[in-house]
Design a protein around this motif. Sequence first.
Motif, PDB file in Angstrom:
ATOM      1  N   ILE A 336       0.844  -1.201   0.000  1.00 36.74           N
ATOM      2  CA  ILE A 336       0.000   0.000   0.000  1.00 36.74           C
ATOM      3  C   ILE A 336       0.880   1.251   0.000  1.00 36.74           C
ATOM      4  N   GLY A 337       1.906   1.244   0.850  1.00 37.97           N
ATOM      5  CA  GLY A 337       2.828   2.383   0.879  1.00 37.97           C
ATOM      6  C   GLY A 337       3.542   2.566  -0.452  1.00 37.97           C
ATOM      7  N   ALA A 338       3.944   1.459  -1.080  1.00 40.83           N
ATOM      8  CA  ALA A 338       4.618   1.529  -2.378  1.00 40.83           C
ATOM      9  C   ALA A 338       3.714   2.157  -3.432  1.00 40.83           C
ATOM     10  N   ALA A 339       2.435   1.769  -3.428  1.00 43.28           N
ATOM     11  CA  ALA A 339       1.490   2.328  -4.403  1.00 43.28           C
ATOM     12  C   ALA A 339       1.294   3.825  -4.185  1.00 43.28           C
ATOM     13  N   LEU A 340       1.222   4.242  -2.927  1.00 44.27           N
ATOM     14  CA  LEU A 340       1.025   5.664  -2.624  1.00 44.27           C
ATOM     15  C   LEU A 340       2.246   6.485  -3.027  1.00 44.27           C
ATOM     16  N   ILE A 341       3.433   5.987  -2.732  1.00 38.74           N
ATOM     17  CA  ILE A 341       4.653   6.713  -3.089  1.00 38.74           C
ATOM     18  C   ILE A 341       4.815   6.776  -4.603  1.00 38.74           C
ATOM     19  N   ALA A 342       4.538   5.671  -5.284  1.00 44.19           N
ATOM     20  CA  ALA A 342       4.629   5.663  -6.745  1.00 44.19           C
ATOM     21  C   ALA A 342       3.669   6.680  -7.353  1.00 44.19           C
ATOM     22  N   THR A 343       2.448   6.739  -6.826  1.00 44.93           N
ATOM     23  CA  THR A 343       1.464   7.698  -7.321  1.00 44.93           C
ATOM     24  C   THR A 343       1.927   9.126  -7.097  1.00 44.93           C
ATOM     25  N   ALA A 344       2.470   9.396  -5.918  1.00 46.05           N
ATOM     26  CA  ALA A 344       2.933  10.747  -5.598  1.00 46.05           C
ATOM     27  C   ALA A 344       4.071  11.177  -6.516  1.00 46.05           C
ATOM     28  N   ILE A 345       5.025  10.286  -6.769  1.00 42.56           N
ATOM     29  CA  ILE A 345       6.162  10.633  -7.627  1.00 42.56           C
ATOM     30  C   ILE A 345       5.709  10.882  -9.061  1.00 42.56           C
ATOM     31  N   VAL A 346       4.824  10.044  -9.564  1.00 45.92           N
ATOM     32  CA  VAL A 346       4.341  10.237 -10.933  1.00 45.92           C
ATOM     33  C   VAL A 346       3.538  11.531 -11.044  1.00 45.92           C
ATOM     34  N   CYS A 347       2.747  11.829 -10.031  1.00 42.46           N
ATOM     35  CA  CYS A 347       2.001  13.094 -10.036  1.00 42.46           C
ATOM     36  C   CYS A 347       2.963  14.279 -10.059  1.00 42.46           C
ATOM     37  N   ALA A 348       4.051  14.174  -9.296  1.00 43.47           N
ATOM     38  CA  ALA A 348       5.047  15.245  -9.302  1.00 43.47           C
ATOM     39  C   ALA A 348       5.670  15.398 -10.682  1.00 43.47           C
ATOM     40  N   LEU A 349       6.019  14.290 -11.326  1.00 47.71           N
ATOM     41  CA  LEU A 349       6.609  14.330 -12.643  1.00 47.71           C
ATOM     42  C   LEU A 349       5.659  14.879 -13.696  1.00 47.71           C
ATOM     43  N   CYS A 350       4.355  14.738 -13.439  1.00 45.40           N
ATOM     44  CA  CYS A 350       3.333  15.245 -14.361  1.00 45.40           C
ATOM     45  C   CYS A 350       2.921  16.684 -14.052  1.00 45.40           C
ATOM     46  N   GLY A 351       3.569  17.311 -13.051  1.00 45.01           N
ATOM     47  CA  GLY A 351       3.334  18.730 -12.807  1.00 45.01           C
ATOM     48  C   GLY A 351       2.592  19.079 -11.528  1.00 45.01           C
ATOM     49  N   MET A 352       2.183  18.107 -10.736  1.00 46.85           N
ATOM     50  CA  MET A 352       1.485  18.408  -9.494  1.00 46.85           C
ATOM     51  C   MET A 352       2.434  19.013  -8.468  1.00 46.85           C
ATOM     52  N   ARG A 353       1.974  20.034  -7.743  1.00 50.21           N
ATOM     53  CA  ARG A 353       2.776  20.669  -6.712  1.00 50.21           C
ATOM     54  C   ARG A 353       1.950  20.855  -5.443  1.00 50.21           C
TER      55      ARG A 353
END
Length: 354
Positions: A336-353
Amino acid sequence: MPPATTVSITHDPFDALRRKLIGLCPAAAAIGYPFLLQAFHAAVSPSGGSLSGVRIAGAAILLALAFAAPLSGLVSAVWWTAATQPSQSDLRARRLAYAAIAVPPLFVFVGVLRGYAVNLLGLPVSDIVVWIAIWLLAGAAVWSGGDQPALERTTRTTGTLRVAHGVSAVLITFYVLFHLSNHLSGLIGPETHAAIMKAGRAVYRAPLSETVLVLALLFQAASGVRLAWHWSSLRTDAYRIFQIGSGAYLAAFLLAHLNSGLIAARHVYKIETDWAWAAGMPDGLIHGAWNIRLLPHYALGVFFILAHLASGLRGVMIAHGTEVTTANRVWSAGLIGAALIATAIVCALCGMRI
Protein backbone atom coordinates in the motif's frame (compact mmCIF):
# COMPACT_ATOMS: atom_id res chain seq x y z
CA MET A 1 -2.45 -13.77 -1.20
CA PRO A 2 -3.59 -17.39 -0.88
CA PRO A 3 -1.47 -20.19 -2.30
CA ALA A 4 -2.08 -20.97 -5.94
CA THR A 5 -4.68 -23.67 -6.48
CA THR A 6 -3.59 -26.99 -7.92
CA VAL A 7 -4.10 -27.65 -11.61
CA SER A 8 -3.52 -31.08 -13.11
CA ILE A 9 -2.14 -31.66 -16.59
CA THR A 10 -4.24 -33.80 -18.91
CA HIS A 11 -3.29 -35.44 -22.19
CA ASP A 12 -6.41 -34.32 -24.03
CA PRO A 13 -5.16 -32.78 -27.32
CA PHE A 14 -7.85 -30.11 -27.23
CA ASP A 15 -6.85 -29.20 -23.68
CA ALA A 16 -3.20 -29.04 -24.77
CA LEU A 17 -4.17 -26.67 -27.60
CA ARG A 18 -6.21 -24.55 -25.20
CA ARG A 19 -3.28 -24.31 -22.78
CA LYS A 20 -0.91 -23.29 -25.55
CA LEU A 21 -3.31 -20.55 -26.65
CA ILE A 22 -3.59 -19.34 -23.05
CA GLY A 23 0.20 -19.37 -22.86
CA LEU A 24 0.33 -16.86 -25.71
CA CYS A 25 -1.85 -14.32 -23.87
CA PRO A 26 1.08 -12.49 -22.18
CA ALA A 27 2.80 -12.10 -25.55
CA ALA A 28 -0.43 -10.78 -27.07
CA ALA A 29 -0.81 -8.29 -24.21
CA ALA A 30 2.79 -7.18 -24.69
CA ILE A 31 2.26 -6.66 -28.43
CA GLY A 32 -0.83 -4.55 -27.75
CA TYR A 33 0.88 -2.44 -25.06
CA PRO A 34 2.45 0.22 -27.37
CA PHE A 35 -0.82 0.69 -29.23
CA LEU A 36 -2.69 1.33 -25.98
CA LEU A 37 -0.16 4.03 -25.13
CA GLN A 38 -0.46 5.54 -28.59
CA ALA A 39 -4.24 5.56 -28.34
CA PHE A 40 -4.04 7.21 -24.92
CA HIS A 41 -1.71 9.89 -26.29
CA ALA A 42 -4.09 10.55 -29.19
CA ALA A 43 -7.03 10.83 -26.78
CA VAL A 44 -5.35 13.41 -24.53
CA SER A 45 -3.83 15.42 -27.39
CA PRO A 46 -6.78 16.67 -29.46
CA SER A 47 -5.98 18.93 -32.40
CA GLY A 48 -8.45 21.53 -31.15
CA GLY A 49 -6.70 21.84 -27.81
CA SER A 50 -9.72 21.01 -25.62
CA LEU A 51 -10.71 17.75 -23.95
CA SER A 52 -14.29 16.52 -23.76
CA GLY A 53 -15.57 14.33 -20.96
CA VAL A 54 -15.82 11.41 -23.36
CA ARG A 55 -12.19 11.77 -24.42
CA ILE A 56 -11.06 11.98 -20.78
CA ALA A 57 -13.03 8.85 -19.89
CA GLY A 58 -11.69 7.01 -22.92
CA ALA A 59 -8.13 8.09 -22.10
CA ALA A 60 -8.51 6.83 -18.53
CA ILE A 61 -9.70 3.45 -19.77
CA LEU A 62 -6.83 3.18 -22.25
CA LEU A 63 -4.26 4.06 -19.60
CA ALA A 64 -5.77 1.53 -17.21
CA LEU A 65 -5.55 -1.13 -19.92
CA ALA A 66 -1.90 -0.19 -20.55
CA PHE A 67 -1.14 -0.73 -16.85
CA ALA A 68 -3.16 -3.96 -16.91
CA ALA A 69 -0.98 -5.41 -19.69
CA PRO A 70 2.10 -6.04 -17.52
CA LEU A 71 0.02 -6.82 -14.43
CA SER A 72 -1.81 -9.50 -16.42
CA GLY A 73 1.55 -11.24 -16.67
CA LEU A 74 1.55 -11.57 -12.89
CA VAL A 75 -1.93 -13.12 -12.97
CA SER A 76 -0.82 -15.48 -15.71
CA ALA A 77 2.24 -16.52 -13.69
CA VAL A 78 -0.01 -17.43 -10.77
CA TRP A 79 -2.21 -19.52 -13.07
CA TRP A 80 0.70 -21.38 -14.66
CA THR A 81 2.42 -22.05 -11.34
CA ALA A 82 -0.67 -23.99 -10.25
CA ALA A 83 0.18 -26.93 -12.54
CA THR A 84 1.16 -30.03 -10.55
CA GLN A 85 3.10 -31.61 -13.40
CA PRO A 86 3.98 -28.82 -15.84
CA SER A 87 5.12 -29.75 -19.30
CA GLN A 88 8.04 -28.06 -21.01
CA SER A 89 5.52 -25.88 -22.87
CA ASP A 90 3.83 -24.96 -19.59
CA LEU A 91 7.15 -23.93 -18.04
CA ARG A 92 7.96 -21.76 -21.05
CA ALA A 93 4.52 -20.15 -20.75
CA ARG A 94 5.15 -19.49 -17.06
CA ARG A 95 8.47 -17.80 -17.79
CA LEU A 96 6.93 -15.81 -20.63
CA ALA A 97 4.34 -14.56 -18.13
CA TYR A 98 7.11 -13.35 -15.82
CA ALA A 99 8.86 -11.64 -18.73
CA ALA A 100 5.62 -9.90 -19.71
CA ILE A 101 5.48 -8.22 -16.30
CA ALA A 102 8.57 -6.27 -17.40
CA VAL A 103 6.90 -4.89 -20.54
CA PRO A 104 7.15 -1.15 -19.58
CA PRO A 105 10.94 -1.02 -18.98
CA LEU A 106 11.59 -3.39 -21.89
CA PHE A 107 9.65 -1.07 -24.21
CA VAL A 108 11.66 1.91 -22.96
CA PHE A 109 14.87 -0.06 -23.50
CA VAL A 110 13.89 -0.95 -27.07
CA GLY A 111 12.98 2.70 -27.71
CA VAL A 112 16.38 3.96 -26.55
CA LEU A 113 18.17 1.30 -28.62
CA ARG A 114 16.11 2.42 -31.61
CA GLY A 115 17.37 5.97 -30.95
CA TYR A 116 20.96 4.72 -31.18
CA ALA A 117 20.21 3.00 -34.48
CA VAL A 118 18.53 6.05 -36.02
CA ASN A 119 20.63 8.89 -34.62
CA LEU A 120 24.06 7.26 -34.53
CA LEU A 121 23.93 4.71 -37.34
CA GLY A 122 21.33 6.27 -39.62
CA LEU A 123 19.26 3.09 -39.73
CA PRO A 124 15.50 3.68 -40.24
CA VAL A 125 14.41 1.18 -37.60
CA SER A 126 10.89 1.09 -36.16
CA ASP A 127 10.82 0.23 -32.48
CA ILE A 128 7.24 -1.04 -32.87
CA VAL A 129 8.32 -3.53 -35.54
CA VAL A 130 11.23 -4.70 -33.40
CA TRP A 131 8.92 -4.96 -30.39
CA ILE A 132 6.35 -7.07 -32.21
CA ALA A 133 9.09 -9.33 -33.61
CA ILE A 134 10.52 -9.94 -30.11
CA TRP A 135 7.19 -11.04 -28.68
CA LEU A 136 6.27 -13.10 -31.72
CA LEU A 137 9.52 -15.02 -31.24
CA ALA A 138 8.77 -15.42 -27.54
CA GLY A 139 5.30 -16.71 -28.38
CA ALA A 140 6.77 -19.11 -30.94
CA ALA A 141 9.10 -20.48 -28.26
CA VAL A 142 6.11 -21.24 -26.03
CA TRP A 143 4.13 -22.75 -28.90
CA SER A 144 7.02 -25.04 -29.89
CA GLY A 145 7.44 -26.40 -26.36
CA GLY A 146 6.95 -30.10 -25.97
CA ASP A 147 4.49 -32.03 -23.81
CA GLN A 148 7.23 -33.83 -21.88
CA PRO A 149 7.18 -33.12 -18.12
CA ALA A 150 9.48 -30.30 -17.09
CA LEU A 151 12.21 -31.23 -14.63
CA GLU A 152 11.68 -29.48 -11.30
CA ARG A 153 14.89 -28.42 -9.60
CA THR A 154 15.72 -28.27 -5.93
CA THR A 155 16.08 -24.95 -4.12
CA ARG A 156 19.44 -25.68 -2.49
CA THR A 157 21.55 -24.52 -5.44
CA THR A 158 20.73 -20.82 -4.96
CA GLY A 159 21.60 -20.34 -1.27
CA THR A 160 24.90 -18.48 -1.77
CA LEU A 161 23.51 -16.40 -4.61
CA ARG A 162 20.46 -15.45 -2.53
CA VAL A 163 22.70 -14.22 0.28
CA ALA A 164 24.85 -12.20 -2.13
CA HIS A 165 21.72 -10.81 -3.75
CA GLY A 166 20.41 -9.73 -0.36
CA VAL A 167 23.71 -8.14 0.70
CA SER A 168 23.91 -6.07 -2.49
CA ALA A 169 20.27 -5.13 -1.99
CA VAL A 170 21.10 -3.62 1.40
CA LEU A 171 23.77 -1.43 -0.21
CA ILE A 172 21.49 -0.37 -3.03
CA THR A 173 18.56 0.34 -0.69
CA PHE A 174 20.32 3.38 0.80
CA TYR A 175 20.68 4.89 -2.67
CA VAL A 176 17.14 3.92 -3.71
CA LEU A 177 15.54 5.49 -0.64
CA PHE A 178 17.49 8.71 -1.20
CA HIS A 179 16.64 8.69 -4.91
CA LEU A 180 12.92 8.21 -4.30
CA SER A 181 12.90 10.85 -1.56
CA ASN A 182 14.60 13.19 -4.00
CA HIS A 183 11.85 12.56 -6.56
CA LEU A 184 9.17 13.08 -3.92
CA SER A 185 10.65 16.54 -3.30
CA GLY A 186 9.54 17.36 -6.84
CA LEU A 187 6.08 17.86 -5.36
CA ILE A 188 7.52 21.04 -3.83
CA GLY A 189 9.20 22.09 -7.05
CA PRO A 190 12.08 21.36 -9.46
CA GLU A 191 14.33 23.77 -7.55
CA THR A 192 14.00 21.74 -4.35
CA HIS A 193 14.63 18.55 -6.29
CA ALA A 194 17.75 20.08 -7.88
CA ALA A 195 19.16 21.23 -4.54
CA ILE A 196 18.73 17.80 -2.92
CA MET A 197 20.09 16.06 -6.01
CA LYS A 198 23.18 18.28 -6.03
CA ALA A 199 23.93 17.35 -2.43
CA GLY A 200 23.42 13.66 -3.14
CA ARG A 201 25.54 13.65 -6.28
CA ALA A 202 28.51 14.84 -4.27
CA VAL A 203 28.45 11.35 -2.74
CA TYR A 204 27.05 8.91 -5.30
CA ARG A 205 28.72 10.48 -8.34
CA ALA A 206 32.17 10.37 -6.80
CA PRO A 207 34.22 8.04 -9.04
CA LEU A 208 34.61 5.25 -6.49
CA SER A 209 31.03 5.50 -5.19
CA GLU A 210 29.53 5.51 -8.68
CA THR A 211 31.62 2.55 -9.80
CA VAL A 212 30.60 0.49 -6.77
CA LEU A 213 26.97 1.51 -7.17
CA VAL A 214 26.81 0.66 -10.88
CA LEU A 215 28.48 -2.70 -10.31
CA ALA A 216 26.07 -3.44 -7.47
CA LEU A 217 23.09 -2.54 -9.66
CA LEU A 218 24.34 -4.75 -12.50
CA PHE A 219 24.97 -7.62 -10.08
CA GLN A 220 21.51 -7.12 -8.59
CA ALA A 221 19.92 -7.36 -12.04
CA ALA A 222 21.99 -10.36 -13.15
CA SER A 223 21.57 -12.29 -9.89
CA GLY A 224 17.88 -11.42 -9.84
CA VAL A 225 17.40 -12.89 -13.32
CA ARG A 226 19.28 -16.03 -12.29
CA LEU A 227 17.19 -16.44 -9.15
CA ALA A 228 13.96 -15.72 -11.03
CA TRP A 229 14.86 -18.33 -13.65
CA HIS A 230 15.46 -20.91 -10.95
CA TRP A 231 12.38 -20.14 -8.83
CA SER A 232 10.13 -19.92 -11.87
CA SER A 233 10.60 -23.66 -12.37
CA LEU A 234 9.21 -24.45 -8.90
CA ARG A 235 5.71 -24.74 -7.51
CA THR A 236 5.35 -22.03 -4.91
CA ASP A 237 2.80 -19.73 -3.29
CA ALA A 238 1.49 -16.40 -4.52
CA TYR A 239 3.83 -14.40 -2.26
CA ARG A 240 6.88 -15.94 -3.88
CA ILE A 241 5.32 -15.51 -7.33
CA PHE A 242 4.91 -11.80 -6.61
CA GLN A 243 8.52 -11.59 -5.44
CA ILE A 244 9.74 -13.30 -8.62
CA GLY A 245 7.57 -11.10 -10.82
CA SER A 246 8.61 -7.87 -9.14
CA GLY A 247 12.22 -8.99 -9.40
CA ALA A 248 11.83 -9.63 -13.13
CA TYR A 249 10.44 -6.11 -13.54
CA LEU A 250 13.29 -4.60 -11.53
CA ALA A 251 15.98 -6.40 -13.51
CA ALA A 252 14.61 -4.90 -16.73
CA PHE A 253 14.02 -1.52 -15.04
CA LEU A 254 17.61 -1.30 -13.78
CA LEU A 255 19.04 -2.11 -17.20
CA ALA A 256 16.71 0.32 -18.96
CA HIS A 257 17.35 3.08 -16.42
CA LEU A 258 21.13 2.65 -16.51
CA ASN A 259 21.04 2.62 -20.30
CA SER A 260 18.86 5.75 -20.48
CA GLY A 261 20.53 7.79 -17.76
CA LEU A 262 24.15 6.68 -17.65
CA ILE A 263 24.83 5.75 -21.27
CA ALA A 264 22.33 7.57 -23.51
CA ALA A 265 21.86 10.85 -21.63
CA ARG A 266 25.25 11.39 -20.02
CA HIS A 267 27.68 9.81 -22.46
CA VAL A 268 25.99 9.65 -25.87
CA TYR A 269 23.71 12.70 -26.12
CA LYS A 270 25.35 14.80 -23.34
CA ILE A 271 22.02 15.62 -21.67
CA GLU A 272 21.79 16.71 -18.04
CA THR A 273 19.80 14.08 -16.15
CA ASP A 274 17.85 16.60 -14.09
CA TRP A 275 14.14 17.06 -13.34
CA ALA A 276 13.40 18.29 -16.87
CA TRP A 277 14.96 15.14 -18.32
CA ALA A 278 13.06 12.83 -15.97
CA ALA A 279 9.77 14.65 -16.61
CA GLY A 280 10.23 14.56 -20.39
CA MET A 281 10.15 18.33 -20.77
CA PRO A 282 9.05 20.34 -22.63
CA ASP A 283 6.27 18.00 -23.82
CA GLY A 284 5.86 16.17 -20.50
CA LEU A 285 5.11 12.53 -19.79
CA ILE A 286 1.46 12.64 -20.85
CA HIS A 287 1.57 14.80 -23.97
CA GLY A 288 4.89 13.59 -25.36
CA ALA A 289 4.35 10.96 -28.05
CA TRP A 290 7.52 9.08 -27.02
CA ASN A 291 7.44 10.11 -23.36
CA ILE A 292 4.10 8.44 -22.59
CA ARG A 293 5.94 5.13 -22.34
CA LEU A 294 7.76 6.56 -19.32
CA LEU A 295 4.55 6.94 -17.29
CA PRO A 296 3.92 3.22 -16.54
CA HIS A 297 7.68 2.64 -16.63
CA TYR A 298 8.21 5.03 -13.70
CA ALA A 299 4.99 4.26 -11.82
CA LEU A 300 5.42 0.48 -11.77
CA GLY A 301 9.17 0.87 -11.32
CA VAL A 302 8.77 2.75 -8.04
CA PHE A 303 5.99 0.42 -6.93
CA PHE A 304 7.91 -2.77 -7.63
CA ILE A 305 11.14 -1.47 -6.08
CA LEU A 306 9.44 -0.87 -2.75
CA ALA A 307 7.14 -3.90 -3.05
CA HIS A 308 10.13 -6.15 -3.77
CA LEU A 309 11.83 -4.83 -0.65
CA ALA A 310 8.63 -5.58 1.28
CA SER A 311 8.66 -9.13 -0.10
CA GLY A 312 12.25 -9.60 0.98
CA LEU A 313 11.46 -8.22 4.43
CA ARG A 314 8.55 -10.66 4.74
CA GLY A 315 10.87 -13.56 4.01
CA VAL A 316 13.45 -12.37 6.54
CA MET A 317 10.77 -11.89 9.20
CA ILE A 318 9.39 -15.40 8.73
CA ALA A 319 12.89 -16.89 8.71
CA HIS A 320 13.56 -15.24 12.07
CA GLY A 321 10.45 -16.60 13.74
CA THR A 322 7.87 -13.88 13.11
CA GLU A 323 4.33 -15.21 12.79
CA VAL A 324 3.29 -15.56 9.16
CA THR A 325 0.14 -13.51 9.77
CA THR A 326 2.19 -10.59 11.12
CA ALA A 327 4.70 -10.82 8.27
CA ASN A 328 1.85 -10.84 5.74
CA ARG A 329 0.37 -7.72 7.29
CA VAL A 330 3.70 -5.94 7.09
CA TRP A 331 3.97 -7.04 3.45
CA SER A 332 0.47 -5.74 2.67
CA ALA A 333 1.25 -2.41 4.35
CA GLY A 334 4.44 -2.23 2.29
CA LEU A 335 2.51 -2.70 -0.95
CA ILE A 336 0.00 0.00 0.00
CA GLY A 337 2.83 2.38 0.88
CA ALA A 338 4.62 1.53 -2.38
CA ALA A 339 1.49 2.33 -4.40
CA LEU A 340 1.03 5.66 -2.62
CA ILE A 341 4.65 6.71 -3.09
CA ALA A 342 4.63 5.66 -6.74
CA THR A 343 1.46 7.70 -7.32
CA ALA A 344 2.93 10.75 -5.60
CA ILE A 345 6.16 10.63 -7.63
CA VAL A 346 4.34 10.24 -10.93
CA CYS A 347 2.00 13.09 -10.04
CA ALA A 348 5.05 15.24 -9.30
CA LEU A 349 6.61 14.33 -12.64
CA CYS A 350 3.33 15.25 -14.36
CA GLY A 351 3.33 18.73 -12.81
CA MET A 352 1.48 18.41 -9.49
CA ARG A 353 2.78 20.67 -6.71
CA ILE A 354 1.97 21.11 -3.02
